[in-house]
Design a protein around this motif. Structure first.
Motif, PDB file in Angstrom:
ATOM      1  N   GLY A  17       0.803  -1.223   0.000  1.00  0.00           N
ATOM      2  CA  GLY A  17       0.000   0.000   0.000  1.00  0.00           C
ATOM      3  C   GLY A  17       0.831   1.264   0.000  1.00  0.00           C
ATOM      4  O   GLY A  17       0.297   2.375  -0.064  1.00  0.00           O
ATOM      5  N   LEU A  21       5.391  -0.817   2.444  1.00  0.00           N
ATOM      6  CA  LEU A  21       4.416  -0.746   3.522  1.00  0.00           C
ATOM      7  C   LEU A  21       3.294  -1.716   3.182  1.00  0.00           C
ATOM      8  O   LEU A  21       2.745  -1.677   2.071  1.00  0.00           O
ATOM      9  N   GLY A  35      -0.231  -4.251   3.950  1.00  0.00           N
ATOM     10  CA  GLY A  35      -1.538  -4.276   4.571  1.00  0.00           C
ATOM     11  C   GLY A  35      -2.311  -5.527   4.222  1.00  0.00           C
ATOM     12  O   GLY A  35      -1.997  -6.231   3.251  1.00  0.00           O
ATOM     13  N   TYR A  75      -2.937  -1.426   7.827  1.00  0.00           N
ATOM     14  CA  TYR A  75      -1.464  -1.454   7.811  1.00  0.00           C
ATOM     15  C   TYR A  75      -0.952  -2.443   8.852  1.00  0.00           C
ATOM     16  O   TYR A  75      -1.397  -2.444  10.007  1.00  0.00           O
ATOM     17  N   HIS A 120       6.136  -2.681   7.792  1.00  0.00           N
ATOM     18  CA  HIS A 120       6.938  -2.415   6.596  1.00  0.00           C
ATOM     19  C   HIS A 120       8.112  -3.384   6.555  1.00  0.00           C
ATOM     20  O   HIS A 120       8.544  -3.907   7.587  1.00  0.00           O
ATOM     21  N   ARG A 175      -3.877   8.056   1.227  1.00  0.00           N
ATOM     22  CA  ARG A 175      -3.391   6.882   1.950  1.00  0.00           C
ATOM     23  C   ARG A 175      -4.402   5.744   1.816  1.00  0.00           C
ATOM     24  O   ARG A 175      -5.570   5.898   2.171  1.00  0.00           O
ATOM     25  N   PHE A 185      -4.420   2.904   3.471  1.00  0.00           N
ATOM     26  CA  PHE A 185      -4.621   2.213   4.736  1.00  0.00           C
ATOM     27  C   PHE A 185      -5.704   2.887   5.579  1.00  0.00           C
ATOM     28  O   PHE A 185      -5.774   4.119   5.642  1.00  0.00           O
ATOM     29  N   ASN A 205      -5.838   2.628   8.885  1.00  0.00           N
ATOM     30  CA  ASN A 205      -5.112   3.186  10.024  1.00  0.00           C
ATOM     31  C   ASN A 205      -3.874   3.935   9.536  1.00  0.00           C
ATOM     32  O   ASN A 205      -3.520   3.876   8.361  1.00  0.00           O
ATOM     33  N   PRO A 211       0.003   4.364   9.217  1.00  0.00           N
ATOM     34  CA  PRO A 211       1.249   3.602   9.346  1.00  0.00           C
ATOM     35  C   PRO A 211       2.267   4.308  10.239  1.00  0.00           C
ATOM     36  O   PRO A 211       2.256   5.540  10.369  1.00  0.00           O
ATOM     37  N   TRP A 266       2.303   6.629  -1.584  1.00  0.00           N
ATOM     38  CA  TRP A 266       1.154   5.722  -1.511  1.00  0.00           C
ATOM     39  C   TRP A 266       0.899   5.079  -2.874  1.00  0.00           C
ATOM     40  O   TRP A 266       1.040   5.719  -3.913  1.00  0.00           O
ATOM     41  N   THR A 324       1.187  -4.970  14.415  1.00  0.00           N
ATOM     42  CA  THR A 324       2.088  -5.042  13.267  1.00  0.00           C
ATOM     43  C   THR A 324       2.995  -6.264  13.400  1.00  0.00           C
ATOM     44  O   THR A 324       3.142  -6.832  14.487  1.00  0.00           O
TER      45      THR A 324
END
Length: 315
Positions: free
Chosen positions: A205, A218, A220, A230, A233, A259, A261, A263, A265, A273, A292
């Motif tokens: 993402g 990154l 997700g 997310y 990474h 973005r 995601f 949430n 990151p 993005w 994460t």
């Protein structure tokens, strides 16, 4: 004969390795699930998601070279060996190639091995209702083993096999009941998997760059409400410089301003993005309290669509 592709029988995640005369254990290969369909005239190789991969593995199109049945459906895993053990990254060098020239080059660079562990159809007859023990006996009668095609062996002591997998750093084991039929599209406790490493498929993402080339991704997955969450990474793993360059080229048409995601990151500064269209397989140690992955390592390109990257994928 016009085949209707099937959804293969899947194991569930087990808690305690089963014991008893009616259970056998097999190595869980870190490869790509592959079913072979041969109607006597045409051969197709289809992966777990129903996508055709015949062109990627031309050396397995001549089924008569490794199977005595005139018509057959085989189930197994396509693997490649690197550093003495199965490597998902290596087999994806074969599986992810789409252009004819690239396929020929990859076939010369990476030897694929077809580890066959089941049979669904043979010489005009479905055998999915037969016990696993009967289907395995049929495999031994029909398969002609070679350096490219092998029958996955049974091991009576699952706990011992699991310990060996731990010592070697392999993926894990699958335990199966010898009286189990093959449940097309099914998933139940008669087949159970025990994995040493945690892994999952995730969609990209966002990325960060260094010198104009992507150096970290990154990642997700989709939650039960369909939100793209997310989960961490990654910038290390089995990818080579060529893979990072390939990703850099691919994201050039996938960048977005918002973005993706749901949430926020932990790495936002300098992030670019991208639309979650590309997937990877990632290995990690555990989940952090913040949701994460701890120490994620890129194993290779994913062979699944983004919508398959869900919180329930490993249940």
């Amino acid at each position: 004969m016009e085949w209707k592709t099937v959804v293969p029988f899947e194991p569930i995640r087990g808690e305690v390795i089963p014991e008893g005369d009616n259970w056998v254990a097999q190595v869980k290969w870190d490869g790509v699930r592959m079913l072979t369909y041969c109607d006597g005239l045409k051969t197709q190789l289809i992966n777990r998601k129903g996508n055709e991969r015949t062109a990627q593995y031309p050396e397995f199109v001549e089924v008569s070279a490794y199977c005595r049945a005139k018509t057959v459906i085989l189930d197994g895993e396509m693997i490649a060996i690197a550093d003495g053990k199965p490597s998902f990254h290596e087999i994806m060098r074969r599986d992810s190639v789409r252009r004819e020239q690239g396929i020929r080059f990859a076939a010369g660079q990476v030897q694929a091995i077809y580890m066959v562990f089941d049979i669904l159809f043979a010489d005009g007859k479905w055998v999915t209702d037969q016990p696993l023990a009967v289907r395995q006996q049929l495999l031994h009668e029909l398969i002609i083993p070679s350096d490219r095609v092998q029958i996955v062996p049974n091991v009576a002591d699952g706990s011992r096999l699991f310990s060996i997998m731990q010592e070697r750093g392999w993926e894990g084991i699958v335990c199966k009941k010898l009286d189990s039929p093959y449940l097309i599209g099914g998933k139940d406790g008669r087949w159970q998997k025990f994995k040493l490493a945690r892994d999952l498929y995730a969609a990209i993402g966002g990325v960060t760059l260094r010198g104009g080339t992507v150096n970290a991704i990154l990642l997700g997955i989709y939650d039960r409400e369909g939100r793209f969450i997310y989960i961490g990474h990654a910038g290390t793993g089995k990818w080579k410089v060529s893979d990072w360059r390939e990703l850099t080229e691919k994201i050039s048409v996938l960048t977005v301003s918002e973005r993706p995601f749901h949430n926020i990151p932990e790495r936002v500064k300098g992030a670019l993005w991208v639309k979650p269209a590309l997937t990877v397989k990632v290995e990690y140690l555990e989940w952090t309290p913040g949701g994460t992955m701890r120490h994620p390592i890129i194993q290779g390109w994913g062979n699944v669509p983004p919508e398959a990257c869900t919180v329930t994928q490993n249940t």
